[in-house]
Scaffold this motif. Structure first.
Motif, short mmCIF file in Angstrom:
data_model
loop_
_atom_site.label_atom_id
_atom_site.label_comp_id
_atom_site.label_asym_id
_atom_site.label_seq_id
_atom_site.Cartn_x
_atom_site.Cartn_y
_atom_site.Cartn_z
N LYS A 1 1.22 49.83 69.68
CA LYS A 1 1.95 51.04 70.04
C LYS A 1 2.66 50.86 71.39
N LEU A 2 3.82 51.50 71.50
CA LEU A 2 4.58 51.47 72.76
C LEU A 2 3.72 52.09 73.86
N ILE B 1 9.99 51.80 62.17
CA ILE B 1 11.06 52.23 63.08
C ILE B 1 10.83 53.66 63.56
N GLN B 2 10.35 54.50 62.66
CA GLN B 2 10.16 55.92 62.99
C GLN B 2 8.79 56.22 63.59
N SER B 3 7.97 55.19 63.77
CA SER B 3 6.63 55.39 64.32
C SER B 3 6.63 55.13 65.82
N ASP B 4 5.44 55.11 66.43
CA ASP B 4 5.33 54.85 67.86
C ASP B 4 5.02 53.38 68.16
N PRO C 1 9.27 49.10 69.74
CA PRO C 1 10.48 48.69 69.03
C PRO C 1 10.96 47.31 69.48
N ARG C 2 11.78 46.71 68.66
CA ARG C 2 12.29 45.37 68.94
C ARG C 2 13.05 45.32 70.26
N TRP C 3 13.85 46.36 70.53
CA TRP C 3 14.66 46.34 71.75
C TRP C 3 13.78 46.29 73.00
N ALA C 4 12.61 46.93 72.96
CA ALA C 4 11.72 46.94 74.13
C ALA C 4 11.11 45.55 74.36
#
Length: 482
Positions: A286-287, A329-332, A335-338
Motif C-alpha cells: 500500500k502507498l 489502479i483504483q486501490s491504495d 502506483p507505478r508513477w510513485a
C-alpha cells in the motif's frame, strides 16, 4: 554423489527443486551406469530418469559423456521435459549454483541447441536474463562471455531454427556494452567487449531486417554506443544512408521510431528475482507502507554505484512490462508513477538520470494510439501532475526534459516527434487519465519559460483540446421572455 548443486547459508533450508533432483539421482543411480536398462519407462519413471540424468550431468563432470548418451537414448519428447527442468534451475537457482555446476549448465545448454531440443530458445533467454547489468564481478562477466560465445558459435543453427532469439541476444549485448565500454582497459574485459561488438555489428550489418523486430528501443540502445567507432558508423548509416542495410522495408529511421518494442525485450534486462520483487511491490504494497520494501530492494539490487544503470532497465520494465489491472489502479496500492519517482531520486549520476528520464518518456516521442499502449505513457503524466506541489522540482525537471527532447532529439524529424508527443497528451486527456493539462500550462509553480515553450511547441494540440473542451460543455437553456 556428495557434491551439491547450490551454496546455501547454514540457516537456509534445502531448495525443493534441488532435493527432487538429488533424490531422483540417488534412487536411480544404478541405472545411470552402462549397461543401461532396455525397458520402456512409464511417464513417472521417464520424468525421474530425466531428473537423475540432469543431476548427473551437473554434478559429475567426469561422467558427462555417459550421461548425455543415456539422455539421447531414452528421450521421447524432443527433450521438452529435460529443457523445462533446465529453465527451472536457471530461473530459481542460478545465483546459488556452485561454479562447477554453472560450467556444466552452459555445456548442456550447448548440447540442447545442437540437438534442437524443444524449447531451447527459452533456455537461452533464461540464461541471458541472469546476466546482470552494471555487475562487473568475475562470475557475471564469465556468464556474459560464455553466452556471447555460444551465440557466435551457434550462429547458423540459431539463424535457421530460432532467429528471434538472436534479436534477444542483440538487445542484451547492446545494453551490456554500454556498461562494459565504461570500464577501464583490462585484457579480459577487452576480449569480452570485442566479442560483444563483433556479434552486434554482424547482426546489424548482415541481418538488419531481423533486427527491426526489436522496434524503437533498438535506436535508444544504439544511442548509448555512438562513441564506439563501429556503432558510430551504424548510426550514420541509419540517419543518412538507410539503403546500405539492404532491407526493402527500411527506408528511414522514422520507421523504427514508429515500431513499438515488445515487452519481452524489457524482461531480458530484469532478473526473475528482480521481476518478482517489483511485481510484489506494485500489486501488494500500500502507498505509504513502501519504504522498507524500497530500502530492501535498493540494498539487494542497487547496492553498488555501478548498478545505477539498472534504473533505466527497471523504469522501461515498469512502463512497458507491468500493466496493473483496474482493481489495482483504483486501490491504495502504490502506483507505478510513485515507484518511478523514487527510482528517479535514487540516481546519483547525471547520465544515468538522463537515461532514466528517456526511458520514462521514450514511447511519448513516437506515440500512435493505433500502435501504442496508453499504459506505457501513463506513469510519465501522472508523475508530473502528482508531484505538484510537494515535489514540484520533479515536475519541472521532467517537463523541461520532455520539451528539450522534442526540440533536440532528431531535428530532421522533429515533426514526427511533435506529432507523437501531441498524440500522447491528447490521448491521455481524452481517456481521462488527467482531466486537463492546466497543471502544466497554467500553474504558478511552473516557470514562465517552460509554459511559453510548451505553448509554442504544442499550440495546435492545445487549441484542439480547448475546442474539444468547449464542445463538451452542456448547452445553457434559453430563458423564456418575461
Amino acid at each position: 554423489m556428495r557434491s551439491k548443486l547450490t551454496k546455501n547459508a547454514i540457516f537456509e533450508a534445502d531448495n525443493s527443486l534441488e532435493v527432487s533432483l538429488r533424490e531422483a539421482f540417488q534412487l536411480l543411480e544404478p541405472q545411470l551406469r552402462p549397461l543401461f536398462p532396455l525397458k520402456l519407462p512409464t511417464q513417472e519413471e521417464y520424468f525421474n530418469l530425466n531428473k537423475a540424468i540432469l543431476c548427473g550431468i551437473l554434478c559429475e563432470p567426469h561422467l558427462v559423456r555417459v550421461h548425455i548418451k543415456h539422455l539421447h537414448a531414452i528421450v521421447t519428447d524432443g527433450y521438452t521435459y529435460f529443457i523445462s527442468m533446465l529453465i527451472k534451475i536457471v530461473n530459481e537457482l542460478y545465483a546459488k549454483l556452485v561454479d562447477s555446476v554453472k560450467t556444466q549448465l552452459i555445456w548442456v545448454t550447448c548440447e540442447m541447441v545442437n540437438v534442437l531440443g524443444v524449447g531451447f530458445d527459452g533456455l537461452l533467454v533464461a540464461l541471458l536474463r541472469q546476466i546482470v547489468g552494471g555487475d562487473f564481478s568475475g562470475g557475471n562477466l564469465w556468464l556474459c562471455f560464455e553466452m556471447v560465445s555460444l551465440f557466435r558459435d551457434q550462429w547458423d543453427c540459431l539463424l535457421e531454427d530460432e532467429p528471434l532469439v538472436l534479436t534477444s541476444a542483440l538487445y542484451v549485448f547492446l545494453r551490456l556494452l554500454a556498461d562494459h565500454c565504461r570500464l577501464p582497459n583490462d585484457s579480459k574485459v577487452e576480449t569480452l567487449k570485442r566479442l560483444e561488438i563483433d556479434f552486434c555489428i554482424r547482426m546489424l550489418r548482415e541481418k538488419f531486417g531481423l533486427c527491426l523486430k526489436i522496434g524503437r528501443d533498438l535506436v535508444r540502445l544504439l544511442q548509448d554506443l555512438v562513441h564506439v567507432p563501429e556503432f558510430r558508423s551504424i548510426w550514420k548509416d541509419l540517419l543518412l544512408n538507410p539503403s546500405v542495410f539492404q532491407t526493402d522495408a527500411f527506408l528511414d529511421i522514422s520507421q523504427l521510431y514508429l515500431s513499438r518494442t515488445s515487452s519481452r525485450y524489457f524482461l531480458l534486462r530484469i532478473t526473475p528475482e528482480m521481476e518478482n520483487q517489483l511485481r510484489f511491490l506494485l500489486t501488494h504494497v500500500k502507498l505509504g507502507n513502501q519504504k522498507r520494501y524500497q530500502v530492501w530492494f535498493a540494498k539487494k539490487f542497487l547496492g553498488v554505484p555501478e548498478r545505477e544503470t539498472l534504473l533505466t532497465d527497471i523504469v522501461r520494465f515498469i512502463c512497458c512490462g507491468h500493466h496493473p489491472p483496474n482493481e489495482i489502479i483504483q486501490s491504495d496500492i502504490i502506483p507505478r508513477w510513485a515507484v518511478i519517482g523514487w527510482l528517479l531520486k535514487s540516481s546519483q549520476r547525471n547520465y544515468v538520470e538522463a537515461n532514466v528520464k528517456l526511458a520514462l518518456f521514450y514511447d511519448w516521442l513516437f506515440f500512435d494510439e493505433k500502435v501504442d499502449n496508453i499504459m506505457n505513457i501513463e506513469p510519465g503524466i501522472l508523475l508530473m501532475i502528482n508531484s505538484i506541489p510537494s515535489y514540484v522540482d520533479i515536475t519541472r525537471t521532467l517537463l523541461e526534459f520532455l520539451l528539450m527532447l522534442v526540440e533536440d532529439y532528431d531535428i530532421e524529424r522533429k515533426d514526427v516527434i511533435v506529432k507523437g508527443v501531441s498524440s500522447a497528451f491528447t490521448f491521455l486527456v481524452r481517456k481521462g487519465v488527467v482531466r486537463s493539462l492546466d497543471a502544466l500550462t497554467c500553474s504558478d509553480v511552473i516557470s514562465p519559460f517552460l509554459k511559453q515553450l510548451f505553448e509554442k511547441i504544442f499550440k495546435d494540440m492545445l487549441a484542439s483540446l480547448s475546442e474539444r473542451a468547449v464542445a463538451s460543455l452542456p448547452l445553457k437553456p434559453i430563458s423564456a421572455p418575461s
